[in-house]
Scaffold this active site. Structure first.
Site, PDB file in Angstrom:
ATOM      1  N   LYS A  34       0.838  -1.202   0.000  1.00  0.00           N
ATOM      2  CA  LYS A  34       0.000   0.000   0.000  1.00  0.00           C
ATOM      3  C   LYS A  34       0.871   1.249   0.000  1.00  0.00           C
ATOM      4  O   LYS A  34       2.080   1.181   0.228  1.00  0.00           O
ATOM      5  CB  LYS A  34      -0.938  -0.014   1.209  1.00  0.00           C
ATOM      6  CG  LYS A  34      -0.244  -0.082   2.551  1.00  0.00           C
ATOM      7  CD  LYS A  34      -1.247  -0.232   3.680  1.00  0.00           C
ATOM      8  CE  LYS A  34      -0.538  -0.344   5.021  1.00  0.00           C
ATOM      9  NZ  LYS A  34      -1.494  -0.437   6.145  1.00  0.00           N
ATOM     10  N   TYR A 255      14.459  30.833   4.873  1.00  0.00           N
ATOM     11  CA  TYR A 255      13.299  31.646   5.195  1.00  0.00           C
ATOM     12  C   TYR A 255      13.306  32.042   6.669  1.00  0.00           C
ATOM     13  O   TYR A 255      13.486  31.207   7.554  1.00  0.00           O
ATOM     14  CB  TYR A 255      12.011  30.891   4.874  1.00  0.00           C
ATOM     15  CG  TYR A 255      11.691  30.837   3.395  1.00  0.00           C
ATOM     16  CD1 TYR A 255      11.326  31.984   2.708  1.00  0.00           C
ATOM     17  CD2 TYR A 255      11.755  29.637   2.703  1.00  0.00           C
ATOM     18  CE1 TYR A 255      11.035  31.940   1.358  1.00  0.00           C
ATOM     19  CE2 TYR A 255      11.455  29.580   1.341  1.00  0.00           C
ATOM     20  CZ  TYR A 255      11.099  30.733   0.674  1.00  0.00           C
ATOM     21  OH  TYR A 255      10.810  30.687  -0.670  1.00  0.00           O
TER      22      TYR A 255
END
Length: 360
Positions: A34, A255
């Protein structure tokens, strides 16, 4: 130079499968693929795993992608089906749903005109309290499935440990006892073990085992790496160094200038960021492996880039390759820095990250 890519070691995958087969002691293997095979590439991993008995995925679109790619092995839908309209697709595609609710059972009993009866699995909630019928309902549900003309052969009886990654917890024994009481009333093939339960021998007997994380060479246990368990990491997440620059003491990086240099140093920028699935929450000091050494991430991870401090005397240059996790830097260790689990890091690898498959 390249932006983010992941080298997928298929020989390591085969090694892990063989190690898990030895632990399984003859039980059949339901390989869990999965979430894009935990980030490793659903179709290619499925095609490689010839030695397994079946493949487990979470949802119908994953199963159909495998069928469309020519995968013919049995495929188990771990969340079952979501609506009665899906049942004809399951029957035509030979998919095996997990039944975990009264709603699903009723839809299966009432279905008309299926081209083939379905092989099904019955999930019992022995303590996970997520999916599954109550233990006192299990025998009745199983008998109804046996009697249903839309069901073929004997359903597989399954459950899921909530705390197999903590092998000594009392809950494991409580779940074993609850499951054993149901087994005693049914002559049914059973499946209880995921990766952690298989590695720690938590279950008493399985006809089917369900390894997921361990197939990819990663440990489900908090204080161990896959290498400690005779497993080999299958993924090596990498990115090129695209810039190296000198900065002075006090200069901020990234940032918000969240990190400032304490002295003159050099900063290397790698072409990988949270747009590639690398966690934005990785704190200062999270390691990256370049040219045989570990260097710390500094400043906020950007969408497409991250910065590491390589120091004034390092040999790191533009064009070098950084390893974000892999054989030299276990993903389990990176997960501890980030405050998450290896499952999340692997599953979050973005589709724009190129997967390069090494031959066996």
């Amino acid at each position: 130079m390249r932006p983010a890519w992941a080298a997928i070691d298929l020989a390591a995958l085969q090694h892990n499968l063989e190690a898990l087969q030895q632990l399984a002691k003859g039980a059949r293997i339901l390989a869990i693929l999965k979430a894009n095979a935990y980030g490793h590439g659903l179709t290619r991993i499925a095609q490689q795993l010839d030695g397994v008995d079946a493949i487990g995925v979470a949802r119908l679109d994953e199963a159909l992608a495998l069928r469309n790619a020519g995968v013919v092995k049995p495929i188990v839908l771990l969340e079952g089906f979501f609506a009665a309209e899906q049942l004809p697709i399951l029957a035509a595609s030979g998919l095996q749903p997990v039944i975990h609710s009264e709603y699903q059972l009723l839809q299966l009993e009432q279905a008309k005109g299926l081209v083939n009866p379905l092989k099904v699995w019955l999930k019992v909630d022995t303590g996970m309290h997520r999916l599954g019928v109550e233990p006192e309902q299990a025998v009745g549900f199983y008998r109804r499935l046996q009697a249903c003309p839309n069901v073929q052969s004997e359903p597989v009886l399954m459950s899921h440990f909530a705390s197999a990654d903590c092998p000594q917890t009392v809950q494991n024994e409580e779940q074993r006892q609850a499951f054993a009481a149901i087994q005693a009333q049914l002559q049914a093939p059973v499946s209880f073990s995921n990766s952690a339960a298989l590695l720690a021998a938590v279950a008493e007997h399985d006809d089917w085992v369900r390894p997921g994380l361990a197939l990819y060479g990663v440990s489900p246990f908090a204080e161990q790496t896959g290498a400690m368990l005779n497993l080999k990491p299958v993924m090596k997440l990498q990115a090129s160094v695209i810039s190296v620059r000198s900065i002075g003491a006090g200069a901020g990086v990234g940032y918000g200038a969240a990190w400032h240099a304490s002295k003159s140093t050099r900063i290397a920028v790698l072409a990988i960021g949270y747009g590639d699935g690398y966690p934005r929450t990785a704190p200062d000091g999270t390691p990256v492996f370049i040219n045989g050494r570990r260097y710390p991430i500094v400043g906020h991870v950007s969408m497409d880039m991250l910065a590491v401090e390589v120091g004034p005397d390092s040999d790191v240059e533009v064009g070098d390759t950084g390893q974000l996790w892999g054989p030299d830097l276990p993903v389990e260790e990176v997960a501890r820095y980030v405050g998450t689990i290896a499952y999340e890091l692997l599953c979050n690898v973005a589709h724009r990250v190129v997967l390069d498959y090494d031959s066996v």
